[in-house]
Design a protein around this motif. Structure first.
Motif, PDB file in Angstrom:
ATOM      1  N   LEU B 169      -5.504  35.817   0.842  1.00 39.46           N
ATOM      2  CA  LEU B 169      -6.334  34.660   0.484  1.00 39.46           C
ATOM      3  C   LEU B 169      -6.467  34.557  -1.033  1.00 39.46           C
ATOM      4  O   LEU B 169      -6.408  33.466  -1.611  1.00 39.46           O
ATOM      5  CB  LEU B 169      -7.723  34.770   1.137  1.00 39.46           C
ATOM      6  CG  LEU B 169      -7.744  34.614   2.668  1.00 39.46           C
ATOM      7  CD1 LEU B 169      -9.131  34.941   3.217  1.00 39.46           C
ATOM      8  CD2 LEU B 169      -7.354  33.198   3.073  1.00 39.46           C
ATOM      9  N   ALA B 170      -6.623  35.695  -1.687  1.00 38.92           N
ATOM     10  CA  ALA B 170      -6.791  35.707  -3.141  1.00 38.92           C
ATOM     11  C   ALA B 170      -5.549  35.179  -3.855  1.00 38.92           C
ATOM     12  O   ALA B 170      -5.641  34.580  -4.938  1.00 38.92           O
ATOM     13  CB  ALA B 170      -7.116  37.127  -3.618  1.00 38.92           C
ATOM     14  N   LYS B 171      -4.383  35.390  -3.246  1.00 33.65           N
ATOM     15  CA  LYS B 171      -3.129  34.891  -3.839  1.00 33.65           C
ATOM     16  C   LYS B 171      -3.178  33.364  -4.017  1.00 33.65           C
ATOM     17  O   LYS B 171      -2.667  32.815  -5.000  1.00 33.65           O
ATOM     18  CB  LYS B 171      -1.958  35.316  -2.956  1.00 33.65           C
ATOM     19  CG  LYS B 171      -0.602  34.658  -3.238  1.00 33.65           C
ATOM     20  CD  LYS B 171       0.078  35.230  -4.454  1.00 33.65           C
ATOM     21  CE  LYS B 171       1.586  34.990  -4.521  1.00 33.65           C
ATOM     22  NZ  LYS B 171       2.089  33.689  -4.118  1.00 33.65           N
ATOM     23  N   VAL B 172      -3.785  32.677  -3.058  1.00 33.04           N
ATOM     24  CA  VAL B 172      -3.914  31.226  -3.142  1.00 33.04           C
ATOM     25  C   VAL B 172      -4.711  30.853  -4.395  1.00 33.04           C
ATOM     26  O   VAL B 172      -4.305  29.988  -5.188  1.00 33.04           O
ATOM     27  CB  VAL B 172      -4.613  30.659  -1.881  1.00 33.04           C
ATOM     28  CG1 VAL B 172      -4.924  29.177  -2.047  1.00 33.04           C
ATOM     29  CG2 VAL B 172      -3.758  30.903  -0.644  1.00 33.04           C
ATOM     30  N   ALA B 173      -5.837  31.513  -4.585  1.00 34.76           N
ATOM     31  CA  ALA B 173      -6.685  31.207  -5.744  1.00 34.76           C
ATOM     32  C   ALA B 173      -5.964  31.525  -7.054  1.00 34.76           C
ATOM     33  O   ALA B 173      -6.054  30.773  -8.026  1.00 34.76           O
ATOM     34  CB  ALA B 173      -7.995  31.988  -5.651  1.00 34.76           C
ATOM     35  N   ALA B 174      -5.225  32.641  -7.083  1.00 39.92           N
ATOM     36  CA  ALA B 174      -4.544  33.059  -8.319  1.00 39.92           C
ATOM     37  C   ALA B 174      -3.398  32.108  -8.669  1.00 39.92           C
ATOM     38  O   ALA B 174      -3.248  31.694  -9.824  1.00 39.92           O
ATOM     39  CB  ALA B 174      -4.035  34.491  -8.170  1.00 39.92           C
ATOM     40  N   ASP B 175      -2.600  31.730  -7.674  1.00 41.59           N
ATOM     41  CA  ASP B 175      -1.493  30.792  -7.941  1.00 41.59           C
ATOM     42  C   ASP B 175      -2.028  29.443  -8.412  1.00 41.59           C
ATOM     43  O   ASP B 175      -1.465  28.820  -9.321  1.00 41.59           O
ATOM     44  CB  ASP B 175      -0.636  30.593  -6.679  1.00 41.59           C
ATOM     45  CG  ASP B 175       0.417  31.691  -6.512  1.00 41.59           C
ATOM     46  OD1 ASP B 175       0.407  32.638  -7.318  1.00 41.59           O
ATOM     47  OD2 ASP B 175       1.239  31.596  -5.577  1.00 41.59           O
ATOM     48  N   GLN B 176      -3.095  28.988  -7.777  1.00 43.96           N
ATOM     49  CA  GLN B 176      -3.660  27.699  -8.182  1.00 43.96           C
ATOM     50  C   GLN B 176      -4.231  27.776  -9.599  1.00 43.96           C
ATOM     51  O   GLN B 176      -4.194  26.798 -10.343  1.00 43.96           O
ATOM     52  CB  GLN B 176      -4.718  27.243  -7.178  1.00 43.96           C
ATOM     53  CG  GLN B 176      -4.107  26.868  -5.839  1.00 43.96           C
ATOM     54  CD  GLN B 176      -5.061  26.114  -4.921  1.00 43.96           C
ATOM     55  OE1 GLN B 176      -4.678  25.743  -3.818  1.00 43.96           O
ATOM     56  NE2 GLN B 176      -6.290  25.880  -5.360  1.00 43.96           N
ATOM     57  N   ARG B 177      -4.742  28.949  -9.979  1.00 49.64           N
ATOM     58  CA  ARG B 177      -5.244  29.082 -11.339  1.00 49.64           C
ATOM     59  C   ARG B 177      -4.091  29.012 -12.344  1.00 49.64           C
ATOM     60  O   ARG B 177      -4.234  28.433 -13.423  1.00 49.64           O
ATOM     61  CB  ARG B 177      -6.037  30.396 -11.501  1.00 49.64           C
ATOM     62  CG  ARG B 177      -6.631  30.559 -12.897  1.00 49.64           C
ATOM     63  CD  ARG B 177      -7.588  29.412 -13.257  1.00 49.64           C
ATOM     64  NE  ARG B 177      -8.735  29.342 -12.367  1.00 49.64           N
ATOM     65  CZ  ARG B 177      -9.871  30.030 -12.548  1.00 49.64           C
ATOM     66  NH1 ARG B 177     -10.008  30.806 -13.592  1.00 49.64           N
ATOM     67  NH2 ARG B 177     -10.867  29.912 -11.687  1.00 49.64           N
ATOM     68  N   THR B 178      -2.959  29.593 -11.975  1.00 54.57           N
ATOM     69  CA  THR B 178      -1.783  29.461 -12.840  1.00 54.57           C
ATOM     70  C   THR B 178      -1.479  27.986 -13.070  1.00 54.57           C
ATOM     71  O   THR B 178      -1.157  27.566 -14.191  1.00 54.57           O
ATOM     72  CB  THR B 178      -0.565  30.169 -12.195  1.00 54.57           C
ATOM     73  OG1 THR B 178      -0.897  31.549 -12.011  1.00 54.57           O
ATOM     74  CG2 THR B 178       0.678  30.051 -13.068  1.00 54.57           C
ATOM     75  N   ASN B 179      -1.584  27.181 -12.021  1.00 58.97           N
ATOM     76  CA  ASN B 179      -1.382  25.733 -12.157  1.00 58.97           C
ATOM     77  C   ASN B 179      -2.434  25.122 -13.089  1.00 58.97           C
ATOM     78  O   ASN B 179      -2.114  24.307 -13.959  1.00 58.97           O
ATOM     79  CB  ASN B 179      -1.444  25.061 -10.786  1.00 58.97           C
ATOM     80  CG  ASN B 179      -0.244  25.400  -9.921  1.00 58.97           C
ATOM     81  OD1 ASN B 179       0.815  25.757 -10.441  1.00 58.97           O
ATOM     82  ND2 ASN B 179      -0.401  25.300  -8.617  1.00 58.97           N
ATOM     83  N   ALA B 180      -3.688  25.508 -12.894  1.00 57.06           N
ATOM     84  CA  ALA B 180      -4.769  24.954 -13.728  1.00 57.06           C
ATOM     85  C   ALA B 180      -4.573  25.318 -15.193  1.00 57.06           C
ATOM     86  O   ALA B 180      -4.936  24.550 -16.084  1.00 57.06           O
ATOM     87  CB  ALA B 180      -6.125  25.454 -13.235  1.00 57.06           C
ATOM     88  N   LEU B 199     -10.452  39.520  -6.004  1.00 58.82           N
ATOM     89  CA  LEU B 199     -10.952  40.568  -5.102  1.00 58.82           C
ATOM     90  C   LEU B 199     -12.119  41.338  -5.720  1.00 58.82           C
ATOM     91  O   LEU B 199     -12.968  41.867  -4.999  1.00 58.82           O
ATOM     92  CB  LEU B 199      -9.816  41.534  -4.737  1.00 58.82           C
ATOM     93  CG  LEU B 199      -8.678  40.900  -3.937  1.00 58.82           C
ATOM     94  CD1 LEU B 199      -7.544  41.905  -3.729  1.00 58.82           C
ATOM     95  CD2 LEU B 199      -9.187  40.387  -2.580  1.00 58.82           C
ATOM     96  N   ASP B 200     -12.161  41.390  -7.061  1.00 65.69           N
ATOM     97  CA  ASP B 200     -13.257  42.091  -7.740  1.00 65.69           C
ATOM     98  C   ASP B 200     -14.492  41.217  -7.918  1.00 65.69           C
ATOM     99  O   ASP B 200     -15.552  41.710  -8.315  1.00 65.69           O
ATOM    100  CB  ASP B 200     -12.799  42.582  -9.125  1.00 65.69           C
ATOM    101  CG  ASP B 200     -11.793  43.714  -9.014  1.00 65.69           C
ATOM    102  OD1 ASP B 200     -11.702  44.312  -7.913  1.00 65.69           O
ATOM    103  OD2 ASP B 200     -11.087  44.000 -10.002  1.00 65.69           O
TER     104      ASP B 200
END
Ligand code: ZN
Lengths: 138, 390
Positions: B169-180, B199-200
């Motif tokens: 699930l965290a991968k989704v947030a991290a990839d989208q942040r790369t986009n942002a 995760l932290d």
């Protein structure tokens, strides 16, 4: 009366329709509407059966047994009066008779709550008028 | 009936979200984004003969179309409020197309957004309580955390049924942040975020961490949907509506037969069928992301992967604008911000930008087909679109 003034969380306001549900909880039992034509239990109380459109809904007792369908641990309450309880378990229990009900899992350590865990009803008299349906490990 | 190529989006307007209202009002925001969108479409306000509004979440007012119409001098032949939560934006697009196709109007302005912040979003709503709403009587006494707890319960059940992990699930947030980080208009443009950061971060409603939950904020977005005739005259490359589908299943999670499968199964299938294309044909997935789990379930139910395989799928695929399946290239609402129902509109405006080739640093090469999904409530309301350049 004292107890009621101290309880700051939102309370249900039973309607004429739902009164038998809340009265049963107050008496330490669980009752829901059961549809005559299709023989299914209905939760929450309604003026028609959502499965068959029938309107012959009679109140019938349930076992109070079920299992945790899903849950979460609320660590930051949205309603301020719940913050003192956080972290607490907000769950959906699937009753043995079919319906699923929103509830809290109590008398259980947070880390011991599991999906599909067997539970049984416990009746929490939060005020003189209102008893909430909660569940504990069976 | 089909709405394929019955209308196109030719103009968009959008504000960069801000953490708080900063003196802005909802009506002022709507006016700004309406003006932008109409100018972007090469039209003037009097050309607008349809007006759809996705209402603010934190302000209850009746008759919004008359109020905004008066303010901006738009007097539509077709006006309405579309109140399907996060699905309102995509639902407005196909409703506009249907109205145009029926000959009711030819240029529909679709407006969303609000002056809001975390405090007003989470404040107990100062509205007259509808005492006998089932949610209020049978759920609120047990302390839900708004829809946060609902999506947390969905994620918990998804983990139980399919073995999905927090790291996935965290991968989704991290990839989208790369986009942002490639979108200067995103609320979190200058803040990197890794899987470990997610995760932290604090658990808010297990299993969801802080960075898996959208940030309510201020902002707005508008779209102009026009007839094929107007689209052909437009100075912009039109983003054609190729397919649309809608499906819903009620409001309370306890009433839903299967909480880990959403009505996207039906809404997306209808949209793809109308368009005559398949998920694998998509160059972009611009899908509602109130939470990480929402994206995962959307990719499963729209058919980008097998049901239950969303976790491994997001691990195996690069969801950034540079990746093999670009998802939410604007950052998604998780990183762009959620300005009320304009959060849902952000998925449409980004798809339009990508199709028009004006997404800047984050432009997806050769972007010709986009899947857009709007999701309202607790996976309650779904409106799916396929948009394309031809
Ligand atoms: Zn029945």
């Amino acid at each position: 009366m004292t107890q009621q003034s101290e309880y700051a969380k939102p309370l249900p306001r039973p309607s004429e329709l739902s009164r038998p549900f809340w009265d049963a909880l107050k008496d330490g039992g669980l009752r829901l509407q059961r549809c005559g034509p299709c023989d299914r239990f209905v939760f929450y109380p309604r003026t028609l059966c959502p499965y068959c459109m029938g309107q012959e809904l009679d109140w019938a007792p349930l076992s109070g047994r079920g299992k945790v369908y899903t849950y979460t641990v609320v660590r930051r309450a949205m309603i301020p009066a719940f913050q003192a309880d956080a972290p607490y378990v907000f769950a959906i229990v699937e009753l043995d008779e079919g319906p699923r009900v929103p509830t809290n899992i109590v008398n259980c350590a947070l880390e011991d709550v599991k999906v599909d865990m067997p539970v049984q009803a416990t009746y929490d008299d939060v005020t003189a008028e209102i008893t909430l349906l909660k569940f504990e490990p069976a | 009936m089909t709405l394929k190529r019955s209308a196109a989006i030719t103009g968009i307007g959008e504000l960069k979200p801000t953490g708080s209202a900063e003196g802005k009002t909802t009506l002022g925001i709507w006016t700004d984004v309406s003006r932008q969108a109409v100018l972007d479409a090469g039209l003037t306000l009097p050309d607008i003969d349809g007006l759809l509004i996705a209402p603010p979440i934190t302000e209850a007012v009746a008759m919004w179309p008359a109020i905004l119409g008066e303010y901006i001098n738009v007097h539509p032949k077709y006006g309405d409020v579309v109140d399907l939560g996060g699905a309102s934006a995509t639902a407005m697009v196909w409703r506009a197309a249907a109205a145009i196709d029926a000959g009711l109007c030819r240029a529909v302005l679709c407006v969303s957004g609000e002056a809001s912040d975390i405090e007003s979003f989470y404040a107990p709503r100062a509205r007259k309580p509808a005492a006998q709403l089932p949610y209020r009587e049978f759920e609120v006494p047990y302390g839900p955390m708004g829809v946060n707890s609902g999506y947390a319960q969905i994620a918990m059940r998804h983990m139980h049924e399919y073995g999905t992990t927090s790291r996935q699930l965290a991968k989704v947030a991290a990839d989208q942040r790369t986009n942002a980080n490639a979108n200067p208009d995103a609320l979190f443009f200058d803040k990197p975020l890794t899987v470990d950061d997610v995760l932290d971060s604090r658990l808010i409603v297990d299993p969801l961490h802080l960075y898996e939950i959208v940030r309510p904020c201020t902002g707005g977005a508008a779209m102009v949907v026009v007839s094929p005739e107007l689209a052909k005259e437009s100075s912009q490359r039109p983003a054609w509506l190729l397919g649309a589908g809608e499906a819903s299943r009620g409001a309370m999670l306890s009433q839903m037969a299967n909480i880990t499968t959403s009505p996207i199964v039906e809404s997306a299938a209808a949209a793809f069928e109308m368009a005559g294309v398949e998920p694998r044909d998509m160059d972009l997935a611009s899908v509602y992301d109130c939470y990480t789990i929402t994206v995962l379930i959307t990719l499963e139910d729209a058919g980008f992967c097998e049901k239950g395989r969303g976790g491994p799928f997001v691990e195996e695929h690069d969801l950034t604008y540079k990746g093999d399946l670009p998802v939410n290239t604007h950052g998604g609402q998780l990183s762009f911000g959620q300005p009320g129902l304009a959060g849902g509109t952000s998925h449409v405006t980004e798809a339009v930008r990508q199709l028009q080739g004006r997404a800047g640093e984050r432009q997806v090469t050769g972007c010709e087909l986009a899947f857009v999904n709007g999701n309202g409530g607790i996976l309650s309301e779904q409106a799916s679109l396929v948009l394309g350049t031809e």
